[in-house]
Enzyme design. Structure first.
Site, PDB file in Angstrom:
ATOM      1  N   PRO A 152     167.297 -75.185  57.718  1.00 47.98           N
ATOM      2  CA  PRO A 152     168.494 -74.365  57.492  1.00 47.98           C
ATOM      3  C   PRO A 152     169.584 -75.146  56.742  1.00 47.98           C
ATOM      4  O   PRO A 152     169.415 -76.318  56.412  1.00 47.98           O
ATOM      5  CB  PRO A 152     168.941 -74.057  58.920  1.00 47.98           C
ATOM      6  CG  PRO A 152     168.607 -75.303  59.662  1.00 47.98           C
ATOM      7  CD  PRO A 152     167.376 -75.889  59.019  1.00 47.98           C
ATOM      8  N   TRP A 153     170.738 -74.475  56.558  1.00 45.55           N
ATOM      9  CA  TRP A 153     171.795 -75.046  55.730  1.00 45.55           C
ATOM     10  C   TRP A 153     172.862 -75.774  56.538  1.00 45.55           C
ATOM     11  O   TRP A 153     173.757 -76.385  55.966  1.00 45.55           O
ATOM     12  CB  TRP A 153     172.484 -73.959  54.896  1.00 45.55           C
ATOM     13  CG  TRP A 153     172.813 -72.694  55.644  1.00 45.55           C
ATOM     14  CD1 TRP A 153     172.154 -71.500  55.540  1.00 45.55           C
ATOM     15  CD2 TRP A 153     173.867 -72.476  56.603  1.00 45.55           C
ATOM     16  NE1 TRP A 153     172.711 -70.560  56.390  1.00 45.55           N
ATOM     17  CE2 TRP A 153     173.770 -71.132  57.050  1.00 45.55           C
ATOM     18  CE3 TRP A 153     174.873 -73.284  57.137  1.00 45.55           C
ATOM     19  CZ2 TRP A 153     174.633 -70.583  57.994  1.00 45.55           C
ATOM     20  CZ3 TRP A 153     175.731 -72.737  58.091  1.00 45.55           C
ATOM     21  CH2 TRP A 153     175.616 -71.412  58.498  1.00 45.55           C
ATOM     22  N   PRO A 178     164.088 -76.821  51.869  1.00 44.03           N
ATOM     23  CA  PRO A 178     165.438 -76.714  52.436  1.00 44.03           C
ATOM     24  C   PRO A 178     165.998 -75.320  52.147  1.00 44.03           C
ATOM     25  O   PRO A 178     165.455 -74.570  51.332  1.00 44.03           O
ATOM     26  CB  PRO A 178     166.223 -77.775  51.670  1.00 44.03           C
ATOM     27  CG  PRO A 178     165.501 -77.923  50.366  1.00 44.03           C
ATOM     28  CD  PRO A 178     164.056 -77.587  50.617  1.00 44.03           C
ATOM     29  N   GLU A 180     168.171 -72.574  50.417  1.00 46.87           N
ATOM     30  CA  GLU A 180     168.522 -72.539  49.000  1.00 46.87           C
ATOM     31  C   GLU A 180     169.990 -72.876  48.755  1.00 46.87           C
ATOM     32  O   GLU A 180     170.356 -73.333  47.677  1.00 46.87           O
ATOM     33  CB  GLU A 180     168.151 -71.198  48.356  1.00 46.87           C
ATOM     34  CG  GLU A 180     168.604 -69.948  49.087  1.00 46.87           C
ATOM     35  CD  GLU A 180     167.584 -69.468  50.130  1.00 46.87           C
ATOM     36  OE1 GLU A 180     167.181 -70.275  50.981  1.00 46.87           O
ATOM     37  OE2 GLU A 180     167.230 -68.272  50.104  1.00 46.87           O
ATOM     38  N   SER A 231     167.200 -69.293  62.082  1.00 44.73           N
ATOM     39  CA  SER A 231     167.595 -68.211  62.986  1.00 44.73           C
ATOM     40  C   SER A 231     166.385 -67.665  63.743  1.00 44.73           C
ATOM     41  O   SER A 231     165.237 -67.792  63.293  1.00 44.73           O
ATOM     42  CB  SER A 231     168.257 -67.096  62.186  1.00 44.73           C
ATOM     43  OG  SER A 231     167.335 -66.584  61.249  1.00 44.73           O
ATOM     44  N   GLU A 252     162.555 -74.119  66.078  1.00 43.14           N
ATOM     45  CA  GLU A 252     163.890 -74.482  66.597  1.00 43.14           C
ATOM     46  C   GLU A 252     164.837 -73.385  66.143  1.00 43.14           C
ATOM     47  O   GLU A 252     165.164 -73.311  64.958  1.00 43.14           O
ATOM     48  CB  GLU A 252     164.342 -75.826  66.023  1.00 43.14           C
ATOM     49  CG  GLU A 252     163.457 -77.002  66.367  1.00 43.14           C
ATOM     50  CD  GLU A 252     163.682 -77.517  67.773  1.00 43.14           C
ATOM     51  OE1 GLU A 252     164.519 -76.956  68.512  1.00 43.14           O
ATOM     52  OE2 GLU A 252     162.981 -78.470  68.143  1.00 43.14           O
ATOM     53  N   CYS A 286     173.754 -75.046  66.226  1.00 39.73           N
ATOM     54  CA  CYS A 286     172.964 -74.220  67.149  1.00 39.73           C
ATOM     55  C   CYS A 286     173.265 -74.539  68.602  1.00 39.73           C
ATOM     56  O   CYS A 286     173.032 -73.710  69.481  1.00 39.73           O
ATOM     57  CB  CYS A 286     171.485 -74.421  66.854  1.00 39.73           C
ATOM     58  SG  CYS A 286     171.037 -76.154  66.743  1.00 39.73           S
ATOM     59  N   GLU A 383     174.737 -64.567  68.518  1.00 36.39           N
ATOM     60  CA  GLU A 383     175.157 -65.807  67.870  1.00 36.39           C
ATOM     61  C   GLU A 383     176.164 -65.477  66.769  1.00 36.39           C
ATOM     62  O   GLU A 383     175.882 -64.635  65.912  1.00 36.39           O
ATOM     63  CB  GLU A 383     173.919 -66.503  67.277  1.00 36.39           C
ATOM     64  CG  GLU A 383     174.165 -67.936  66.896  1.00 36.39           C
ATOM     65  CD  GLU A 383     172.916 -68.627  66.347  1.00 36.39           C
ATOM     66  OE1 GLU A 383     172.143 -67.979  65.619  1.00 36.39           O
ATOM     67  OE2 GLU A 383     172.734 -69.826  66.626  1.00 36.39           O
TER      68      GLU A 383
HETATM   69  P1  NAD Z   1     167.761 -68.762  58.389  1.00 37.17           P
HETATM   70  O1  NAD Z   1     166.806 -68.401  59.446  1.00 37.17           O
HETATM   71  O2  NAD Z   1     168.415 -67.684  57.617  1.00 37.17           O
HETATM   72  O3  NAD Z   1     167.054 -69.698  57.302  1.00 37.17           O
HETATM   73  C1  NAD Z   1     166.368 -70.880  57.679  1.00 37.17           C
HETATM   74  C2  NAD Z   1     165.371 -71.230  56.595  1.00 37.17           C
HETATM   75  O4  NAD Z   1     164.377 -70.204  56.551  1.00 37.17           O
HETATM   76  C3  NAD Z   1     165.956 -71.310  55.196  1.00 37.17           C
HETATM   77  O5  NAD Z   1     165.345 -72.358  54.492  1.00 37.17           O
HETATM   78  C4  NAD Z   1     165.567 -69.962  54.590  1.00 37.17           C
HETATM   79  O6  NAD Z   1     165.478 -69.988  53.181  1.00 37.17           O
HETATM   80  C5  NAD Z   1     164.194 -69.764  55.227  1.00 37.17           C
HETATM   81  N1  NAD Z   1     163.728 -68.381  55.250  1.00 37.17           N
HETATM   82  C6  NAD Z   1     164.464 -67.245  55.173  1.00 37.17           C
HETATM   83  N2  NAD Z   1     163.647 -66.161  55.214  1.00 37.17           N
HETATM   84  C7  NAD Z   1     162.385 -66.618  55.327  1.00 37.17           C
HETATM   85  C8  NAD Z   1     161.113 -66.004  55.438  1.00 37.17           C
HETATM   86  N3  NAD Z   1     160.973 -64.679  55.427  1.00 37.17           N
HETATM   87  N4  NAD Z   1     160.013 -66.788  55.563  1.00 37.17           N
HETATM   88  C9  NAD Z   1     160.139 -68.140  55.606  1.00 37.17           C
HETATM   89  N5  NAD Z   1     161.316 -68.780  55.481  1.00 37.17           N
HETATM   90  C10 NAD Z   1     162.432 -68.037  55.364  1.00 37.17           C
HETATM   91  O7  NAD Z   1     168.822 -69.727  59.089  1.00 37.17           O
HETATM   92  P2  NAD Z   1     170.126 -70.354  58.449  1.00 37.17           P
HETATM   93  O8  NAD Z   1     171.098 -69.240  58.271  1.00 37.17           O
HETATM   94  O9  NAD Z   1     169.766 -71.222  57.291  1.00 37.17           O
HETATM   95  O10 NAD Z   1     170.600 -71.334  59.625  1.00 37.17           O
HETATM   96  C11 NAD Z   1     171.326 -70.913  60.720  1.00 37.17           C
HETATM   97  C12 NAD Z   1     170.428 -70.640  61.899  1.00 37.17           C
HETATM   98  O11 NAD Z   1     169.662 -71.809  62.200  1.00 37.17           O
HETATM   99  C13 NAD Z   1     171.195 -70.328  63.173  1.00 37.17           C
HETATM  100  O12 NAD Z   1     170.587 -69.276  63.847  1.00 37.17           O
HETATM  101  C14 NAD Z   1     171.080 -71.627  63.986  1.00 37.17           C
HETATM  102  O13 NAD Z   1     171.226 -71.452  65.372  1.00 37.17           O
HETATM  103  C15 NAD Z   1     169.731 -72.081  63.595  1.00 37.17           C
HETATM  104  N6  NAD Z   1     169.570 -73.521  63.836  1.00 37.17           N
HETATM  105  C16 NAD Z   1     168.802 -73.927  64.903  1.00 37.17           C
HETATM  106  C17 NAD Z   1     168.668 -75.282  65.168  1.00 37.17           C
HETATM  107  C18 NAD Z   1     167.838 -75.758  66.320  1.00 37.17           C
HETATM  108  O14 NAD Z   1     167.551 -76.950  66.373  1.00 37.17           O
HETATM  109  N7  NAD Z   1     167.423 -74.909  67.244  1.00 37.17           N
HETATM  110  C19 NAD Z   1     169.307 -76.224  64.357  1.00 37.17           C
HETATM  111  C20 NAD Z   1     170.058 -75.771  63.292  1.00 37.17           C
HETATM  112  C21 NAD Z   1     170.187 -74.412  63.032  1.00 37.17           C
END
Ligand code: NAD
Length: 496
Positions: A152-153, A178, A180, A231, A252, A286, A383
């Site tokens: 995630p970002w 990573p 985007e 997420s 995660e 998170c 969240e």
């Molecule tokens: P996100 O789920 O939108 O994206 C995470 C990653 O998944 C990105 O690289 C995105 O491009 C990719 N992605 C998106 N759609 C996809 C698909 N259909 N198939 C495969 N990959 C796909 O999350 P975000 O907005 O980047 O990050 C925030 C979220 O991450 C929050 O919910 C946060 O709680 C969670 N987070 C969890 C932890 C942990 O350790 N549990 C740590 C950091 C962040």
């Protein structure tokens, strides 16, 4: 960093990947300006990267633990030497304050890499033994193969390091995508790994969208395990994409950490802990404290204290060391946070401080405290991923613990008390991957990070994370040398 540099679509096979997709601009959320341009990778590039990782696997898996350890130790030193660049890139693409990048993100990543450099030399299994009497059984822990990681970002460098270092220590090769919005430090990390002597093709990075590159990695037949941080909704999509090939996954996911303050807690410590725990990384963490649940005798003083401290937090230019909190990751994300708070206000929830979008450029949102929040409120259950803390009172310990557990998530929680028995009870009864007592947020390389329930499963960091990247093989060797084994009688009774 220099003005608006151009990055390739990835780092594959030890060099820049000329991607097959269009260009993509990385935006500085503090200014709205362009930080860098990367090319985007596509599904075609995923095939290339996975093939490259597969080809590189044998050499790396066959390296001795000492050889793998030496490369990781050199990488840690390279990251330490590149600290300033890594911190600047992280700040410019995420908007996080430079103090956080310098004192938390980058040194944490160096330490984590050093930790796995050491752990690479400690991959022993159980001792061999004769369990049947006629055989020696032994256990081999072998690298699972090609790892597909998606990050995630919010902490781009840390999330990459948490996935990549245990994978490399275990002898796996990696293809990592990573987010985007934030590809820069992950691309730099891959270059530093090559400079540290990691064989070409062992650690590959692809930029690209989740819908195309992420989904292609998760559903790729050449990937042996998918490790995902992001997420809960996307994590579940990733799990179903991986299920097509029966691929292992580690997830995660999101969190909604309770911050449980008993009536004997140190009020000042809990106020400071709540503000730090809620506002770290603009609340885009998170494990951030999101739901303060406070014993009624302390409630009013807690609300007043947190509100006052939040209003003193310095929000501004993330490159200024005096800044406590920067913007959110993007304007669309800021608007999502803002809309949730607006709906809470419209529903009659008390906004103690913050709660409105400031004028000016950048994706800023102020520290926000919402009080007297009912358990069915959206801001209590979902969240938010922004600098927003809810606070609600409780009357007795049973009610407090019940409220802490009243969530689908289970990533982290904290309990604040000076009573040993209450602390023990909270640590035992709260459902979460981590329970802090009288603190909230600290992490350490030796200890695992990972959730339960809608927060996912599997662990990052610590020796436990190696289990995600190793398979267990039983080797059973006959020690009798007898051609006609007694157990054959269960199958046939031919004469000897
Ligand atoms: P996100 O789920 O939108 O994206 C995470 C990653 O998944 C990105 O690289 C995105 O491009 C990719 N992605 C998106 N759609 C996809 C698909 N259909 N198939 C495969 N990959 C796909 O999350 P975000 O907005 O980047 O990050 C925030 C979220 O991450 C929050 O919910 C946060 O709680 C969670 N987070 C969890 C932890 C942990 O350790 N549990 C740590 C950091 C962040």
């Amino acid at each position: 960093m220099s003005n608006n540099p151009t990055f390739a679509a990835g780092w594959v096979g030890g060099g820049d990947l000329v991607g097959t997709g269009p260009d993509h601009q990385v935006i500085n959320p503090a200014t709205g300006g362009v930080v860098a341009t990367t090319a985007l990778a596509t599904a075609v590039d995923v095939d290339t990267a996975v093939t490259t990782a597969r080809a590189a696997l044998g050499e790396w898996a066959g390296a001795t633990p000492a050889e793998r350890s030496a490369v990781l130790a050199k990488l840690a030193a390279g990251m330490a030497a590149a600290s300033a660049q890594l911190a600047d890139e992280e700040v410019s693409q995420t908007g996080k304050p430079i103090r956080l990048a310098n004192e938390f993100d980058v040194p944490g990543c160096v330490d984590n890499t050093e930790f796995f450099a050491g752990l690479a030399r400690n991959l022993e299994g159980k001792a061999s033994a004769e369990y049947s009497g006629d055989h020696t059984s032994s256990i081999r822990r072998e690298p699972v193969g090609v790892v597909g990681s998606i990050t995630p970002w919010n902490y781009p460098l840390q999330m990459a390091v948490w996935k990549v270092m245990p994978a490399l220590a275990a002898g796996c090769s990696v293809v990592l995508k990573p987010a985007e919005l934030t590809p820069l430090t992950t691309l730099t990390l891959a270059r530093l790994a090559t400079e540290a002597g990691l064989p070409d093709g062992v650690f590959n990075v692809l930029t690209g969208t989740g819908a195309e590159v992420g989904a292609s990695i998760a559903g790729h037949r050449g990937v042996d395990v998918v490790t995902f941080t992001g997420s809960t909704g996307v994590g579940r999509q990733v799990m179903s994409q991986a299920a097509v090939n029966g691929t292992r996954v580690q997830l995660e996911l999101g969190g909604k950490a309770p911050f449980l303050v008993f009536d004997d807690a140190d009020l000042e410590a809990s106020i400071h802990g709540a503000v730090a725990g809620a506002l770290i990384n603009s609340g885009q963490d998170c494990t951030a404290a999101t739901r303060a649940i406070v014993a009624r005798p302390l409630y009013d003083d807690f609300v007043a204290g947190v509100g006052e401290l939040m209003s003193k937090v310095v929000v501004g230019d993330p490159t200024d060391p005096a800044t406590d909190m920067g913007p959110l990751i993007s304007s669309p994300h800021r608007d999502k946070v803002s809309a949730m708070v607006d709906r809470a206000r419209d529903a009659g929830i008390r906004v103690v401080t913050g709660g409105s979008v400031p004028d000016g450029p950048g994706a800023y949102y102020p520290p926000t405290l919402l009080a007297d929040v009912p358990e069915d409120a959206e801001v209590y259950r979902d969240e938010i991923f922004g600098p927003v803390l809810t606070v609600s009172p409780f009357d007795d310990d049973d009610d407090g613990v019940r409220r802490a557990n009243d969530t689908v998530y289970g990533l982290a929680a904290s309990a604040w008390t000076r009573d040993l028995y209450r602390a023990q009870r909270a640590s035992r009864e709260i459902h979460a991957g981590c329970v802090w007592i009288n603190d909230h947020i600290p992490i350490i390389s030796e200890m695992p990070h990972g959730g339960v329930g809608a927060s996912g499963f599997g662990k990052d960091m610590s020796t436990y994370s190696l289990d995600e990247y190793l398979t267990i093989k039983h080797v059973m060797s006959d020690i009798t040398g007898v051609p006609h084994k007694p157990w054959h009688r269960t199958i046939f009774t031919l004469p000897r």
